[in-house]
Each structure stands twice: as C-alpha cells, then as structure tokens.
Design a protein around this motif. Structure first.
Motif, PDB file in Angstrom:
ATOM      1  N   HIS A  74      -3.908   2.044  -2.512  1.00 54.29           N
ATOM      2  CA  HIS A  74      -3.868   0.633  -2.130  1.00 54.29           C
ATOM      3  C   HIS A  74      -3.471  -0.200  -3.339  1.00 54.29           C
ATOM      4  O   HIS A  74      -4.221  -0.291  -4.309  1.00 54.29           O
ATOM      5  CB  HIS A  74      -5.239   0.211  -1.607  1.00 54.29           C
ATOM      6  CG  HIS A  74      -5.263  -1.158  -1.007  1.00 54.29           C
ATOM      7  ND1 HIS A  74      -4.999  -1.379   0.325  1.00 54.29           N
ATOM      8  CD2 HIS A  74      -5.486  -2.373  -1.541  1.00 54.29           C
ATOM      9  CE1 HIS A  74      -5.078  -2.669   0.578  1.00 54.29           C
ATOM     10  NE2 HIS A  74      -5.371  -3.293  -0.545  1.00 54.29           N
TER      11      HIS A  74
ATOM     12  N   HIS B  27      -4.706   7.215  -1.173  1.00 53.54           N
ATOM     13  CA  HIS B  27      -4.292   7.777   0.115  1.00 53.54           C
ATOM     14  C   HIS B  27      -3.675   9.168  -0.003  1.00 53.54           C
ATOM     15  O   HIS B  27      -3.716   9.951   0.944  1.00 53.54           O
ATOM     16  CB  HIS B  27      -3.278   6.835   0.784  1.00 53.54           C
ATOM     17  CG  HIS B  27      -3.874   5.547   1.239  1.00 53.54           C
ATOM     18  ND1 HIS B  27      -4.776   5.453   2.263  1.00 53.54           N
ATOM     19  CD2 HIS B  27      -3.721   4.276   0.779  1.00 53.54           C
ATOM     20  CE1 HIS B  27      -5.142   4.192   2.436  1.00 53.54           C
ATOM     21  NE2 HIS B  27      -4.516   3.456   1.544  1.00 53.54           N
TER      22      HIS B  27
ATOM     23  N   PHE C  50       1.090   4.987   0.858  1.00 48.09           N
ATOM     24  CA  PHE C  50       0.310   5.891   1.709  1.00 48.09           C
ATOM     25  C   PHE C  50       0.591   7.373   1.462  1.00 48.09           C
ATOM     26  O   PHE C  50      -0.225   8.216   1.797  1.00 48.09           O
ATOM     27  CB  PHE C  50       0.596   5.599   3.182  1.00 48.09           C
ATOM     28  CG  PHE C  50      -0.019   4.329   3.670  1.00 48.09           C
ATOM     29  CD1 PHE C  50      -1.397   4.196   3.767  1.00 48.09           C
ATOM     30  CD2 PHE C  50       0.763   3.259   4.035  1.00 48.09           C
ATOM     31  CE1 PHE C  50      -1.975   3.024   4.218  1.00 48.09           C
ATOM     32  CE2 PHE C  50       0.200   2.084   4.498  1.00 48.09           C
ATOM     33  CZ  PHE C  50      -1.169   1.963   4.586  1.00 48.09           C
TER      34      PHE C  50
ATOM     35  N   MET D  63       0.856  -1.183   0.000  1.00 45.62           N
ATOM     36  CA  MET D  63       0.000   0.000   0.000  1.00 45.62           C
ATOM     37  C   MET D  63       0.893   1.233   0.000  1.00 45.62           C
ATOM     38  O   MET D  63       1.832   1.319   0.805  1.00 45.62           O
ATOM     39  CB  MET D  63      -0.876   0.003   1.256  1.00 45.62           C
ATOM     40  CG  MET D  63      -1.885  -1.133   1.289  1.00 45.62           C
ATOM     41  SD  MET D  63      -2.609  -1.347   2.922  1.00 45.62           S
ATOM     42  CE  MET D  63      -1.615  -2.663   3.582  1.00 45.62           C
TER      43      MET D  63
ATOM     44  N   ARG E 175       0.887  10.457  11.611  1.00 50.66           N
ATOM     45  CA  ARG E 175      -0.149  10.354  10.588  1.00 50.66           C
ATOM     46  C   ARG E 175       0.169  11.144   9.323  1.00 50.66           C
ATOM     47  O   ARG E 175      -0.263  10.780   8.238  1.00 50.66           O
ATOM     48  CB  ARG E 175      -1.472  10.881  11.154  1.00 50.66           C
ATOM     49  CG  ARG E 175      -2.023  10.048  12.289  1.00 50.66           C
ATOM     50  CD  ARG E 175      -2.612   8.775  11.768  1.00 50.66           C
ATOM     51  NE  ARG E 175      -3.312   8.043  12.818  1.00 50.66           N
ATOM     52  CZ  ARG E 175      -4.164   7.060  12.564  1.00 50.66           C
ATOM     53  NH1 ARG E 175      -4.403   6.696  11.319  1.00 50.66           N
ATOM     54  NH2 ARG E 175      -4.752   6.430  13.545  1.00 50.66           N
TER      55      ARG E 175
ATOM     56  N   TYR F 243       4.352   1.225   8.712  1.00 56.22           N
ATOM     57  CA  TYR F 243       3.800   1.965   7.577  1.00 56.22           C
ATOM     58  C   TYR F 243       4.378   3.390   7.537  1.00 56.22           C
ATOM     59  O   TYR F 243       4.412   4.087   8.564  1.00 56.22           O
ATOM     60  CB  TYR F 243       2.278   2.082   7.701  1.00 56.22           C
ATOM     61  CG  TYR F 243       1.496   0.800   7.552  1.00 56.22           C
ATOM     62  CD1 TYR F 243       2.115  -0.425   7.311  1.00 56.22           C
ATOM     63  CD2 TYR F 243       0.105   0.819   7.617  1.00 56.22           C
ATOM     64  CE1 TYR F 243       1.377  -1.589   7.162  1.00 56.22           C
ATOM     65  CE2 TYR F 243      -0.645  -0.340   7.471  1.00 56.22           C
ATOM     66  CZ  TYR F 243      -0.009  -1.541   7.254  1.00 56.22           C
ATOM     67  OH  TYR F 243      -0.739  -2.692   7.122  1.00 56.22           O
TER      68      TYR F 243
END
Lengths: 438, 340
Positions: free
Chosen positions: B329, B313, B21, B19, B109, B64
C-alpha cells in the motif's frame, strides 16, 4: 440535478378513499381521528385536508443500512479515480446515469426510483449519525424527538388497528442500541415492536394452560382496572400504555401476520434465503396488512478493513432485496401506497485506507427511495469527481426527513404540542426536496 | 541465505500514491514490474539512486491489477485484474501482445506461472481456476471444485493458487478455507483440505464475513503445503485478527501445525519457502505491514514483526533468498534478510 419525471408515483385518484367517504368516516369517529393525531395542530385548511387524504392507507419500509454503506460502491461511483476502488460502473435504465456494477438489478429499475447523491449530514458517529438520520435532527438537551417510525405510526396509524404501528427488525446486535430511543414524547403506543431474534414476536401465542375464556376475562379485568386508574390519574402516558396493551391483545389474534410460512414458497424463493431478504418479505407482508412503518435493519456495513470484499458480499444482497421488493410491491399494486427508503447513518470515505477499507464519512453520500409520493427516475445532487464534497444541491438529514413526510402526505410543518411547547415535525427552515416529490 | 534470518531490514523504499498489489522480478537483476491500483503496470529499476516507475504502453486494464506472472522464456509478463481480463505483455518492450477479455466472469485474484514457466494459472471470484499456455494464451484446462457461495448464501471468493515445485500439482484456496490440490496434467482433484479458522463468519453482531486463505506455498520437496490468512477475528470491521499460518502434510490430509502470531495482527497475503526449505517467510498486514519467519523443521514462528512500510500485498526473493522485493500500500520496497 437530473430529475427525469416519467410518471408520478402516487395520485389522489389512485386511492380507494374518496374525500366524501373520508369525511363521513372521519365525522363518525370524531375530529381526533380526522386530524390523525390528538396532539398535532393541523389546521383544517385545504392543504392539510389534502395531505390527510393522501396519507390514508400508506406505509413506509425503511431499509436501515446500519454501520454506513459506501456510496462509491452503490449509488455514486467514481470509476477511474484514485478514490474509485476496483469496481466498474454499469449503465442504468436512465440514459447517462451509471451506478456500481454490484447493483445490476437496481440499474434496470433506475427509472422507477429516486437517488440523492448530495447528502452532507456532518456527523460521522454511529450513534449520533443514526439519531440524526432517524429523526431528521439532533435531540436537544431538553427534549428527545421521536424517530421516523414513531412519527409515521402516529400519523399513518389507524384508530383501533389490531396491527402494530411500528415494527422494527434488527437481528444483528451491532448498532442496535443506536436505534432504540424511538417514540419520545409520542408515548409507548408509538414505540416499535422490536423483533431482534426472530420474525415472530415472543410470547405471542396464548399459553396452553390458559383457556380462551380465561384469556378474555383477564383482558376485561385489565381494561376495568386500567379505566379505573385512568379516571383518577389520567395522562398521555397512561392512555398510551393502555393503547399499547390493547394492541398487544390484537397481535395475539393476528399470529399469522408474523408467520412467514404463510407466504407461498415461490414468493419466499424470489426474495431469497438470507435473513435480510426474508425480513424484507415480512415487511411487505406487514404493510399489506396495514402496518404503517416497518424498519428492516441490515447491519453491519462498517468496512474499515476490506471494504470491497464486504461490499462484494453485502451489496448484491441489497440489490436483490430492493429489486425484489420493488417488483413485488408493484405487482400487488402497493407501490403507489408504500414508500421504501434505503439509508444508513452515513457513507464511507473516498480515501481508501491501508487495510483496503473505507472509514466513516458524512460529507458527501447517497440515499435511495422509491414508491409512494416519490418521483420516478430522479437523480438529485452531485459530488465532485473524487466524491469528497457535494458540489450541487446539498441537503441534510432534515431535508430527507421532510421529503419522506411530504411524500407520505404528512405536513412536515405541522406541530405536536408537548406541554406548553409546540414541536414542529422538522426544524424551522427545513423543506422537502421538491424535485423528488411526485 | 540458508541460515535462519531473524532481521528484516528495509534498504530502499519507493513511495507511491497508488497501491501495488503484485510484483515480478526480472531474474538476476534489480528490475521489477508491479501491478497497480491505477490499472497500470510499471517497471522499476531498484538499482538506481532514485528509481522512476515507467508505465507499460498501450491499452491495458481498467481496474486493480492483482496478478502478475512471467513466462518461462521470460518474454512475456501476464497480468490479471479485477476487470476480469488477462493481458500478455512483451517484457522487453513493455507493450501489449494479446488480451483475453473474458478470462473470468468475476475479479481475477491471482496469476502465477508454473515452475518451468510454460503454464499460467489464474484464479477468480467465479470460483474457477484456469490454466493457460504461457506462450500462446490458449486455454488448457479449467479446474472447478470450489463452491460459488459461502455456507451463509453469500458470494464466495477464490483468492489464491500455487504450483508444486515439480509443476505437477496446483493448489487453490478460497474464502471459506477450502483448499483443493489438483493434478495439472488431467485436472483431476487429488486432495481437499480445510483451514476453517481462516474464515470468520459473524452470525450475531455484524452478519457478514471476512478472511479466507490468501496465500499458499508448497515446500521445496513438495511434501508440505502452507496456507496463510487471518483469523479468528472478533471485530470484523477491521483486520484485527492474528496473522495465521497452517502447514499441512497434504498427502495424508494432516495439519502439521497451526501457527498464529502473538505479536502482529493482520492478514498473510504471500508466502515463500526458502529454496532449501529450512524456513519460510510470510508477509501481509492490516494498516501496517507484517512479516513472520517460520522455522519449518520445528514449524514454529521464530520472528514476527511489523515492517516499516504499510500493508504488503506481494513479494519475491532474489536468487540467494537474502533479499526481498515487496509490493504494498503506497510503496514498493526492498528489504535485506539478516541474522543478527
């Protein structure tokens, strides 16, 4: 398999009822009480007697993780693998064993609990999975089986008890229906008291316009009428309903049992402010007063979208509640007589979907338990590096059910007589997971 | 592209097992760097026929990678991860320069650069925004104004942040829809805004929450702030709510428009205004990707569509804002924006 037996959780010598005292009490109330059930065909052999002795004064708290929590974000993480998700792992108090970083409190207490990492229950449906896990087997076309709570209410309940044998907290509405068929052929007496909306049973207090005298006289009248009815139409069902009424009357005199305000604020603060936490405290309170089985449902874990955020929200709560409950039971000397089991209907897929979710998965998942009759610090079974399959010590719902029964001193191979048919507590061939038993 | 586009056409797709991000583009090129779920940064030249992802070298992240920003002189790429670390990378050599091990106490984040590239802002689930010198990595300031817990006693999450075009302000937003606008030079709180429809707490059926403000963007003149997310959601097991945008005249504390998609469901994860401010583009998704184009003069969604690729994302524009580069993704994609 990494069973690390540190010390057994429960010993006959720990119990306050000696065999001599037990026999004298049992003889005084008759053989039905000795057997613990009127229908169970326990032979009065040494093994059964030992089990019967062991189960005296014991209780189970089931933390029902409805919707299916993720084993990868709790007990069986796969860090660094494509299936592993973003969480790190942390070491536990058992050397070499790691669990999710979301569970730091249970990691410190790992040597006091047992974990099964090798469940393959083969059913990824919410309703059917719940039925399976709560009964240890699927219902048949011709017969519904009682669930774990009803079985323990019958097997561990005390004659003439004023407290219920089975209390179920299920405050969320999702999945509640999956837990509703409960006592089956055991009868209404062993059905749960369902506390869905609050922690106090509704209508437990006597109405203001009914005096205490009126209340007693009404109960006496009901008993007379019931006895008259039973003399003509006696059946298990009639007796079961009469017993349930008697218990309700007992409940009305034990209002404080359900009043969490009776707990010191310091204890309530330890558990924390969430509903799940407060219900776990209520479960401890009830067990302390002799309720044999309490289910505290925490719904809803069904994280098809944003699995990691859902678990970031819910696992720390589970970690705190389990750790606080363990400490509280231990400090009160109740850990040797109380078994706590945390499980749901299945786990979650190792594959992460495009909504950052995990879907239903019953092929390789985990459960945890601690307390009475359960080994300390055992980690049983193993999954592959991505968590897709069980590679060691595969077990199913039946084995978990049998293990819990055995831990509580109930012979899983004893039988109920339903009409002409003997019904064993677990299916033939099912055995308890002996490395988990203390 | 200053005219309002109404078509988003995928022109290149690099399929991936992981994935993607977050993404940063090297100016004036087709070269992008993206952060992956496999904890690696990859460089990808999308001008090639069959682009090959080249991994950055040296010890990197362990979880991640969710934030990526480029310093002003373009020398450094700064990545942030759920592993709580910030890492400075030499953008030219793809090698590690420095690491701030405990940049935050919980998941990072988002990482963004100020317009002049001298400051880096990072937000994390410890509910703190930290400002860093983009060249030296020194901590400049901490911004604390978001509650650690939701009103229902569960951990909150600080999802996103955005600088104003002049770099004087920074907006941060959390799970409950609370938005704070900060003065960058002294860290004072300038304004607090609320987007409560983007937070769904289910008290009855499932008793947990989902949603939050996932994307923020100031308009080019700095007068408006648009927040993106999802909500309200009936069944919070899935991202089955309407994609949602809310535009504020932030100085007055007024909501100018709350826009929800009638066509696509999912979560808005990234918003960019067109450089002239006439329209904005929002991307995100549930299982599939979604795109919404908003006419910002009318504050109205004019295009809402599924994208061919999965959940998006992050994305960036090219200089003329007629092409976007998307991290999502199992893919990195290029799309051209057109007017049919």
């Amino acid at each position: 398999m990494n069973p690390i037996p540190l010390q057994p959780g429960c010993r006959i010598a720990d119990h306050d009822v000696s065999r001599r005292a037990f026999l004298s009490q049992s003889l005084a109330v008759g053989s039905g009480a000795l057997l613990g059930t009127s229908g169970a065909l326990h032979a009065l052999d040494e093994d059964s007697l030992n089990l019967t002795l062991k189960k005296t004064g014991r209780s189970v708290i089931l933390l029902w993780l409805a919707g299916g929590s993720s084993q990868l974000e709790t007990w069986d993480p796969k860090p660094g693998r494509p299936t592993g998700g973003p969480y790190a792992t942390i070491p536990t108090s058992i050397p070499g064993i790691h669990i999710s970083e979301l569970m730091p409190k249970m990691a410190q207490r790992m040597h006091k609990i047992s974990v099964v990492r090798s469940l393959n229950t083969k059913d990824g449906g919410h309703g059917t999975g719940a039925e399976l896990m709560l009964r240890g087997r699927k219902n048949e076309a011709a017969i519904d089986y009682p669930d774990m709570g009803a079985v323990f209410a019958k097997e561990l309940g005390r004659a003439n008890s004023r407290v219920p044998g089975y209390v179920s907290f299920y405050s969320q509405s999702e999945g509640r229906g999956n837990t509703r068929k409960t006592s089956a052929f055991l009868g209404a007496e062993f059905a749960p008291m369902n506390l869905d909306e609050g922690m106090m049973p509704p209508n437990i207090t006597r109405l203001d316009d009914i005096s205490g005298l009126d209340h007693r006289e009404r109960a006496e009248l009901r008993e007379i009428l019931s006895a008259r009815f039973a003399s003509k139409y006696d059946s298990d069902s009639v007796r079961s309903h009469a017993a349930a009424y008697a218990r309700v009357q007992g409940l009305m005199s034990s209002e404080k049992l359900f009043d969490i305000e009776q707990e010191p604020q310091a204890i309530r603060d330890k558990y924390g402010p969430t509903r799940f936490a407060q219900q776990a405290l209520m479960a401890r309170r009830m067990v302390e007063e002799g309720v044999p089985f309490v289910r505290v449902a925490r719904a809803w874990w069904d994280s098809h979208g944003q699995n990691f955020e859902t678990h970031a929200e819910m696992v720390p709560e589970l970690d705190h509640v389990m750790a606080t409950l363990l400490d509280d039971l231990e400090q009160r000397g109740m850990l040797d007589s109380t078994l706590v089991v945390a499980m749901g209907e299945f786990g979650r897929t190792p594959k992460i979907n495009a909504s950052l979710g995990r879907d239903h998965f019953a092929s390789a998942w985990s459960t945890a338990m601690f307390g009475c009759g359960i080994q300390h610090g055992a980690v049983f079974g193993k999954t592959d590096e991505d968590g897709n399959t069980v590679v060691e010590d595969e077990v199913g719902a039946g084995e978990i059910f049998a293990t819990v029964l055995r831990a509580m001193g109930v012979n899983p191979h004893s039988e109920y007589q339903v009409g002409a048919r003997p019904i064993p507590l677990v299916n033939p061939g099912i055995r308890a997971i002996s490395p988990l038993l203390a | 592209m200053s005219t309002l586009p109404n078509k988003i056409e995928e022109t290149k797709k690099v399929s991936r097992q992981d994935m993607a991000f977050c993404l940063s583009r090297r100016p004036e090129t087709e070269q992008v760097v993206f952060g992956s779920s496999d904890a690696q940064l990859y460089e990808l030249n999308l001008a090639g026929e069959k682009p090959e992802a080249v991994a950055f070298e040296g010890e990197g992240h362990s979880s991640y990678i969710t934030g990526l920003a480029r310093s002003g002189k373009g020398n450094f790429l700064i990545s942030g991860s759920y592993d709580r670390r910030l890492i400075w990378w030499n953008a030219g050599t793809r090698t590690r320069v420095r690491e701030i091990k405990d940049a935050h106490a919980k998941w990072i984040r988002k990482v963004v650069a100020s317009p002049d590239g001298t400051l880096i802002a990072s937000v994390a689930d410890d509910m703190v925004c930290r400002l860093w010198n983009a060249e030296t990595g020194k901590l400049v300031r901490e911004l604390k104004g978001h509650d650690l817990e939701t009103p229902h006693h569960y951990p909150s999450m600080l999802f996103t942040c955005a600088f104003s075009p002049d770099g004087e302000l920074l907006a941060t937003a959390d799970k409950t829809g609370h938005i704070v606008i900060w003065k960058v030079t002294d860290g004072s709180m300038v304004k607090a805004l609320e987007a409560p429809t983007m937070y769904t707490w289910d008290p009855k059926a499932r008793r947990h929450s989902i949603g939050g403000v996932r994307a923020l963007a100031f308009s080019p003149d700095g007068s408006q702030l648009t927040a993106g997310g999802i909500g309200k959601i009936g069944n919070i097991d899935h991202l089955g709510g309407k994609a949602r945008l809310r535009t504020f005249a932030w100085e007055k504390g007024e909501t100018l428009a709350e826009m929800e998609s009638d066509e696509v469901k999912g979560m808005v994860t990234r918003i960019h205004y067109h450089p002239e401010g006439k329209w904005l583009l929002a991307l995100g998704g549930d299982h599939k990707g979604l795109a919404m184009i908003v006419d910002t003069t009318a504050n109205k969604i004019v295009t809402e569509t599924r994208t061919p690729a999965n959940h998006a994302h992050d994305f960036v524009f090219n200089e003329s804002a007629d092409r976007i580069y998307v991290a999502g993704h199992n893919h990195v994609t290029v799309h051209d924006l057109r007017t049919a």
